[in-house]
Design a protein around this motif. Structure first.
Motif, PDB file in Angstrom:
ATOM      1  N   ASN A 174       0.838  -1.201   0.000  1.00 32.83           N
ATOM      2  CA  ASN A 174       0.000   0.000   0.000  1.00 32.83           C
ATOM      3  C   ASN A 174       0.874   1.253   0.000  1.00 32.83           C
ATOM      4  OD1 ASN A 174      -2.282  -1.619   0.176  1.00 32.83           O
ATOM      5  ND2 ASN A 174      -2.103  -1.699   2.421  1.00 32.83           N
ATOM      6  N   CYS A 175       0.217   2.373  -0.188  1.00 27.85           N
ATOM      7  CA  CYS A 175       0.923   3.660  -0.162  1.00 27.85           C
ATOM      8  C   CYS A 175       1.793   3.751   1.094  1.00 27.85           C
ATOM      9  CB  CYS A 175      -0.085   4.809  -0.191  1.00 27.85           C
ATOM     10  SG  CYS A 175       0.695   6.417   0.010  1.00 27.85           S
ATOM     11  N   ARG A 176       3.060   4.014   0.907  1.00 26.72           N
ATOM     12  CA  ARG A 176       3.998   4.037   2.051  1.00 26.72           C
ATOM     13  C   ARG A 176       3.650   5.155   3.035  1.00 26.72           C
ATOM     14  NH1 ARG A 176       6.971  -0.451   1.521  1.00 26.72           N
ATOM     15  NH2 ARG A 176       7.513  -0.824  -0.638  1.00 26.72           N
ATOM     16  N   GLN A 202      -3.454   8.303  -1.265  1.00 27.73           N
ATOM     17  CA  GLN A 202      -2.567   7.803  -2.311  1.00 27.73           C
ATOM     18  C   GLN A 202      -1.590   8.940  -2.554  1.00 27.73           C
ATOM     19  OE1 GLN A 202      -2.704   4.895  -4.689  1.00 27.73           O
ATOM     20  NE2 GLN A 202      -3.599   4.056  -2.814  1.00 27.73           N
ATOM     21  N   CYS A 203      -0.403   8.861  -2.002  1.00 26.75           N
ATOM     22  CA  CYS A 203       0.478  10.034  -2.017  1.00 26.75           C
ATOM     23  C   CYS A 203       0.932  10.384  -3.431  1.00 26.75           C
ATOM     24  CB  CYS A 203       1.679   9.817  -1.093  1.00 26.75           C
ATOM     25  SG  CYS A 203       2.961   8.745  -1.781  1.00 26.75           S
ATOM     26  N   GLY A 204       1.007   9.359  -4.301  1.00 27.40           N
ATOM     27  CA  GLY A 204       1.421   9.644  -5.682  1.00 27.40           C
ATOM     28  C   GLY A 204       2.931   9.788  -5.838  1.00 27.40           C
ATOM     29  N   ASN A 253       4.836   2.405  -4.237  1.00 25.14           N
ATOM     30  CA  ASN A 253       3.575   1.663  -4.335  1.00 25.14           C
ATOM     31  C   ASN A 253       2.444   2.467  -4.960  1.00 25.14           C
ATOM     32  OD1 ASN A 253       4.691  -0.615  -3.268  1.00 25.14           O
ATOM     33  ND2 ASN A 253       4.050  -0.196  -1.154  1.00 25.14           N
ATOM     34  N   CYS A 254       2.618   3.761  -5.079  1.00 27.68           N
ATOM     35  CA  CYS A 254       1.584   4.611  -5.675  1.00 27.68           C
ATOM     36  C   CYS A 254       1.877   4.888  -7.148  1.00 27.68           C
ATOM     37  CB  CYS A 254       1.521   5.967  -4.972  1.00 27.68           C
ATOM     38  SG  CYS A 254       0.516   5.975  -3.504  1.00 27.68           S
ATOM     39  N   GLY A 255       3.140   4.975  -7.466  1.00 33.42           N
ATOM     40  CA  GLY A 255       3.499   5.394  -8.812  1.00 33.42           C
ATOM     41  C   GLY A 255       3.248   6.888  -8.946  1.00 33.42           C
TER      42      GLY A 255
HETATM   43 ZN   LIG Z   1       2.079   6.588  -1.811  1.00 33.27          ZN
END
Ligand SMILES: [Zn+2]
Length: 479
Positions: free
Chosen positions: A450-452, A470-472, A476-478
């Motif tokens: 998952n999003c770190r 979703q940090c982006g 893990n988000c890309g």
């Molecule tokens: Zn993330």
């Protein structure tokens, strides 16, 4: 509470000393809290103008504020800066001569100082403690700076931290009736469990809590699985080469690895230095300066590198070996991108079986085992302890005894009646170690899909902010 007029005075003094027109949030909030004599727990990142939050209130009062700081270098930095501004600040530590210490204590006794920096050990040393206990010495408050050290080191190599909770009542016994002695703990990172430990050990009374989120939108997080020791080195070199000429840090966990890795990197043409607690102070200072000035591109370091070293333009942090707690991880990646510009943080980790590369597995096992050994030794020692006594008697018994007492304290089996006298409370059932939990936490983080940042925020008690995040900008988000 501070009245409007006096708040204007606070702002005027702030401008007069530091030249700023207004406070940065949450500085004003923290300063108001400290001036209102309330206990406080402040979680805010380093570099956010944290020290001003306790320095300014201290300078506005008659009497002294004690700043308990873990490292000589940190004390020296802050005190030199204050002295350059002609402010009444001093520090006491082991590197000072007896003459210097005596002179400073004289000024303490005459209420000439506003800030006194010292370590927990110095604070509880006989001469200093006796000076502070003199009834005429006005003490306005206790500040515990870098309070995460209490959690990280309090049970092992800095057991004195565990006695700090007994300081307030002991000092108050010597002061005029009605004296207030607020305690404020400052830390850059602390998850909810660490926050609870700090509040409990210091015995904070309904503390005002000011907590900034650890989220940093300019910090890009990634974890890479490696299969062999060679693969680990290659991945590291690739990451370093992706940041040509940019300042960075490589974190390892032992002095030996720091030395070995630096020796391996040198002939490859990298501008690198090894840094760890085994180096002489002057050597450490030299490396810090070279790195900050850009004459050395990066440093291979242990956790000894960090606190008090300010380099805003760090573009990358590589964890060649991961730390054993998420708090350490967040502190260490937090050295990147303090200028607000993008920075990359990469952690290298062995594939979980550790079949080809057992480095991580062995290190973590060693870490957990040494903790268990300490606890076993503590248990043994309890048998030879009297039900109550003085710390000095126990130290004569065994050099490691201070650690044993700290462990017993953390397990709720020992009470400090004052900073020097303990009482055993062995009927209390012992709690299980938090060490294993913290290891599990970081392992779960490293293997997460998952999003770190979401994972980190949840671990640090920021559930609302983490929800649906979703940090982006993590692996893990890309993008
Ligand atoms: Zn993330």
């Amino acid at each position: 509470m501070v009245t409007t007029t006096s708040w204007q005075q606070v702002e005027a003094r702030f401008k007069q000393i530091w030249g700023y027109d207004s406070f940065r949030s949450p500085q004003d909030d923290v300063i108001r809290t400290l001036l209102s004599k309330r206990d406080a727990l402040i979680v805010m990142p380093t570099g956010g103008g944290k020290s001003i939050c306790f320095q300014l209130p201290a300078l506005l009062q008659t009497g002294i504020t004690l700043v308990i700081s873990p490292l000589v270098a940190l004390m020296e930095d802050q005190v030199q800066e204050l002295k350059q501004r002609h402010l009444a600040a001093e520090r006491i530590h082991s590197a000072l001569s007896n003459f210097e210490k005596r002179k400073i204590l004289q000024r303490v006794q005459q209420n000439q100082l506003r800030l006194l920096y010292l370590s927990p050990e110095t604070l509880l040393s006989k001469r200093v403690w006796e000076s502070l206990c003199q009834p005429q010495v006005i003490i306005n408050g206790l500040i515990l700076d870098e309070a995460h050290c209490l959690v990280q080191w309090g049970e092992t190599f800095r057991p004195t931290y565990r006695r700090l909770g007994a300081i307030r009542p002991a000092l108050l016994k010597h002061k005029p009736a009605g004296t207030q002695l607020p305690i404020a703990a400052f830390t850059a990172t602390a998850n909810p469990a660490a926050q609870r430990t700090i509040c409990k050990v210091l015995d904070l009374q309904q503390p005002k809590e000011v907590k900034l989120s650890p989220y940093r939108s300019n910090l890009n997080l990634a974890v890479k699985m490696v299969w062999t020791p060679r693969g680990r080195r290659q991945a590291m070199v690739k990451f370093v080469k992706a940041h040509p000429g940019q300042a960075g840090l490589i974190y390892v966990r032992t002095r030996r690895t720091a030395e070995e890795l630096t020796r391996w990197l040198h002939p490859k043409g990298f501008s690198v230095a090894a840094y760890h607690a085994g180096l002489a102070n002057e050597e450490r200072r030299r490396i810090e300066a070279e790195w900050i000035e850009g004459r050395c591109q990066f440093v291979v370091c242990t956790s000894a590198f960090g606190m008090g070293i300010n380099h805003p333009h760090v573009r990358w942090v590589c964890h060649f070996h991961a730390p054993s707690t998420l708090s350490e991880y967040v502190q260490e990646i937090g050295r990147g991108g303090r200028d607000g510009k993008p920075a990359d943080a990469l952690t290298l980790v062995s594939e979980p079986t550790g079949w080809l590369d057992s480095e991580d597995k062995q290190r973590w096992k060693f870490f957990a085992e040494s903790e268990r050994k300490l606890r076993r030794e503590a248990k043994q020692l309890v048998k030879s302890l009297s039900a109550a006594g003085h710390i000095d008697e126990v130290l004569q018994l065994d050099r490691k005894a201070a650690t044993a007492l700290a462990l017993l304290h953390s397990q709720g089996q020992l009470v400090w009646e004052d900073p020097f006298h303990y009482r055993l409370n062995v009927r209390q059932s012992s709690k299980t170690s938090e060490t294993c939990d913290s290891l599990k936490e970081i392992k779960r983080y490293l293997s997460s899909r998952n999003c770190r940042w979401q994972k980190l925020l949840v671990q640090f008690g920021c559930e609302a902010e983490a929800k649906g995040m979703q940090c982006g900008h993590c692996d893990n988000c890309g993008d």
